[in-house]
Scaffold this motif. Structure first.
Motif, PDB file in Angstrom:
ATOM      1  N   ILE A  28       0.810  -1.222   0.000  1.00  0.00           N
ATOM      2  CA  ILE A  28       0.000   0.000   0.000  1.00  0.00           C
ATOM      3  C   ILE A  28       0.848   1.280   0.000  1.00  0.00           C
ATOM      4  O   ILE A  28       0.710   2.114  -0.904  1.00  0.00           O
ATOM      5  CB  ILE A  28      -0.994  -0.007   1.184  1.00  0.00           C
ATOM      6  N   LYS A  43      -4.520   6.230  -6.511  1.00  0.00           N
ATOM      7  CA  LYS A  43      -5.325   5.082  -6.919  1.00  0.00           C
ATOM      8  C   LYS A  43      -4.775   4.433  -8.184  1.00  0.00           C
ATOM      9  O   LYS A  43      -4.998   3.239  -8.419  1.00  0.00           O
ATOM     10  CB  LYS A  43      -6.781   5.493  -7.122  1.00  0.00           C
ATOM     11  N   LEU A  46      -2.270   1.959  -6.885  1.00  0.00           N
ATOM     12  CA  LEU A  46      -2.934   0.910  -6.102  1.00  0.00           C
ATOM     13  C   LEU A  46      -3.737  -0.026  -7.007  1.00  0.00           C
ATOM     14  O   LEU A  46      -3.693  -1.251  -6.835  1.00  0.00           O
ATOM     15  CB  LEU A  46      -3.842   1.551  -5.057  1.00  0.00           C
ATOM     16  N   LEU A 197      -6.688   6.798   0.026  1.00  0.00           N
ATOM     17  CA  LEU A 197      -6.957   5.471  -0.510  1.00  0.00           C
ATOM     18  C   LEU A 197      -8.242   5.499  -1.346  1.00  0.00           C
ATOM     19  O   LEU A 197      -9.197   6.202  -1.006  1.00  0.00           O
ATOM     20  CB  LEU A 197      -7.109   4.450   0.623  1.00  0.00           C
ATOM     21  N   THR A 199     -11.886   4.338  -2.888  1.00  0.00           N
ATOM     22  CA  THR A 199     -13.058   3.785  -2.202  1.00  0.00           C
ATOM     23  C   THR A 199     -13.954   2.977  -3.138  1.00  0.00           C
ATOM     24  O   THR A 199     -15.002   2.490  -2.708  1.00  0.00           O
ATOM     25  CB  THR A 199     -13.895   4.928  -1.589  1.00  0.00           C
ATOM     26  N   ILE A 305      -7.842  -1.837   1.227  1.00  0.00           N
ATOM     27  CA  ILE A 305      -8.057  -0.431   0.903  1.00  0.00           C
ATOM     28  C   ILE A 305      -9.547  -0.086   0.771  1.00  0.00           C
ATOM     29  O   ILE A 305      -9.938   1.060   1.012  1.00  0.00           O
ATOM     30  CB  ILE A 305      -7.309  -0.027  -0.385  1.00  0.00           C
ATOM     31  N   GLY A 309     -10.105   0.169   4.995  1.00  0.00           N
ATOM     32  CA  GLY A 309      -9.338   1.385   4.763  1.00  0.00           C
ATOM     33  C   GLY A 309      -9.150   2.235   5.998  1.00  0.00           C
ATOM     34  O   GLY A 309      -8.078   2.790   6.227  1.00  0.00           O
ATOM     35  N   ARG A 313      -5.314   2.938   7.282  1.00  0.00           N
ATOM     36  CA  ARG A 313      -4.770   4.299   7.366  1.00  0.00           C
ATOM     37  C   ARG A 313      -4.046   4.540   8.685  1.00  0.00           C
ATOM     38  O   ARG A 313      -3.183   5.419   8.769  1.00  0.00           O
ATOM     39  CB  ARG A 313      -5.892   5.329   7.199  1.00  0.00           C
TER      40      ARG A 313
END
Length: 492
Positions: A28, A43, A46, A197, A199, A305, A309, A313
């Motif tokens: 991450i 993103k 990721l 991150l 969603t 994530i 998430g 975090r």
């Protein structure tokens, strides 16, 4: 078929799942950092890491190896993103994948045999140093409590396996340090500080660029080096994991798999990626062995994530730094330092050059290419020394037979020519090449020089024992049998 599926996917179930979880957590912050380097939204990195890991689990040539967004690839994208935007990056990623499938069909994996052990050692040592160097920003201008947390994480990682290996010690370190930070209310840098991150799930879409020649001229100069750097790093990572696990990998299948993965990445809004040696070592050190470990890393990454998430975090960066320092220490070949006095100087120079160039450029490809070039030079010099020329004279001293053994090419021609005495008073010189081979135009020029050197002094020369390839090369390029040869010798 069933036996193969079980072996490649389900023969190491608990360890693979736990290793995948550890890798996902470590992916991450790195994916976010590489996105920042490339100049795109977090993103993008990721999503790329999720899609790469899942796809390569099915199509890759090395079980247990992790592919995702990487720093080496991100560095090559900076100018493209700055000048043309994300849509052209996605188009470049698509073309990168297509090129890599082409490299796989051309079986470029076979050229890995030209990468020497010294270059491999330089590669892993440079990568270990770069991995450690990448952690330093997380240790500068931070609260003092970060340092004991990193040391505590390392203590858990190295001490816990002495008591139990049921759960990977890096995962225990991450969970423990996160719990301590949350309970104690410690104000330390966390994963959430690295970037936002995503969603939502990645969505399918074709890059919004014109399908014309101008677009190709923009993306191709980036796609070509990306395809080559990605495969080079993937092949070298596969070789490292081969050694760690005492197994083999299919480099050509890996090339095709990387291509398929990057095509899917480009269609789902990600940046081009390749194999990651750091995450692959984490996977192996945590017990991951089969394709399930790679697949679970990708799935856990998406799960963490999107679903967890809020908790992810809160993971202290100190926890992930301790894991990456463990990877750095485990990746570095300490025996290459302790045994350096036993290695030939050429191998030492090759290893050091690979390390220095890699660190100076922060590009593993340049370091490896420099190492391969240097090892080729040293090898050529060694081969050049393996040219042996003996001679015997006839009883009446009017004839001499030179017997040549070895490889005659541009590096060895000087040694070859020096072996002949052009001033000796003779009627005939016979040169026996039965145990020699002529490789290039330089070798032909050397033979011309020897033959014409003797003929200039009135000595007849006879060549004997040429193999078919050497004879063909002489027939095509030699000039010693041409009438004007002696006049043209100075220009040959």
């Amino acid at each position: 078929m069933t036996v193969a599926i079980r072996k490649n996917w389900f023969s190491n179930l608990p360890a693979d799942l736990l290793a995948g979880a550890v890798v996902a957590l470590a992916l991450i912050p790195e994916a976010i950092a590489f996105s920042i380097i490339a100049g795109v939204d977090p993103k993008v990195g990721l999503y790329a890491s999720f899609i790469m890991a899942v796809t390569i689990a099915f199509f890759g040539g090395r079980p247990g190896m992790i592919s995702a967004a990487t720093g080496a690839m991100a560095l090559l994208m900076v100018t493209l993103v700055r000048n043309h935007g994300v849509e052209y990056l996605l188009a470049t990623t698509l073309l990168t994948g297509i090129l890599q499938i082409g490299w796989g069909l051309l079986k470029v994996g076979k050229y890995m045999r030209f990468v020497s052990k010294a270059v491999m050692l330089g590669f892993v040592n440079a990568l270990a140093i770069l991995i450690f160097d990448a952690q330093l920003p997380q240790l500068i201008d931070v609260p003092w409590v970060v340092y004991p947390m990193v040391l505590g994480g390392l203590a858990i990682i190295y001490i816990l396996p002495r008591f139990t290996k049921v759960v990977p010690s890096p995962l225990v370190a991450i969970v423990t340090l996160t719990a301590i930070a949350a309970i104690a209310g410690l104000e330390v840098p966390t994963v959430g500080d690295m970037g936002e991150l995503p969603t939502t799930l990645p969505t399918f879409g074709v890059p919004q660029v014109p399908l014309d020649w101008e677009t190709l001229t923009i993306v191709f100069p980036y796609a070509l080096p990306l395809s080559m750097v990605g495969l080079l790093e993937s092949f070298l990572t596969a070789s490292v994991i081969d050694e760690l696990t005492d197994t083999s990998s299919d480099k050509n299948r890996e090339a095709t798999g990387q291509g398929i993965a990057n095509i899917l990445v480009g269609l789902f809004g990600g940046m081009a990626g390749c194999a990651m040696i750091g995450q692959s070592v984490i996977n192996v050190k945590s017990g991951g062995r089969t394709r399930l470990s790679t697949l679970s890393a990708g799935i856990f990454l998406l799960f963490f994530i999107l679903v967890l998430g809020t908790w992810v975090r809160q993971i202290p960066m100190a926890a992930l730094v301790s894991v990456m320092i463990m990877v750095s220490i485990g990746t570095f070949s300490w025996s290459s330092i302790s045994h350096i006095h036993r290695l030939p100087r050429g191998e030492t120079a090759t290893m050091v050059t690979t390390v220095v160039v890699t660190i100076a450029t922060h590009n593993l490809a340049w370091g490896v290419l420099a190492g391969v070039a240097l090892s080729t030079i040293f090898f050529s010099q060694k081969i050049a020394q393996l040219v042996f020329i003996d001679s015997v004279s006839s009883p009446d001293k009017n004839e001499r037979i030179y017997s040549v053994a070895g490889q005659i090419f541009f590096v060895s021609v000087e040694r070859f020519v020096r072996a002949f005495d052009f001033k000796e008073d003779l009627d005939l010189v016979a040169i026996d090449l039965s145990h020699a081979h002529l490789w290039d135009r330089s070798a032909v020029a050397a033979v011309d020089k020897v033959v014409l050197g003797f003929r200039r002094n009135g000595v007849e020369v006879k060549l004997m024992g040429l193999n078919e390839a050497s004879a063909t090369l002489l027939d095509q390029h030699a000039v010693f049998d041409k009438p004007e040869a002696l006049q043209d010798l100075s220009n040959h």
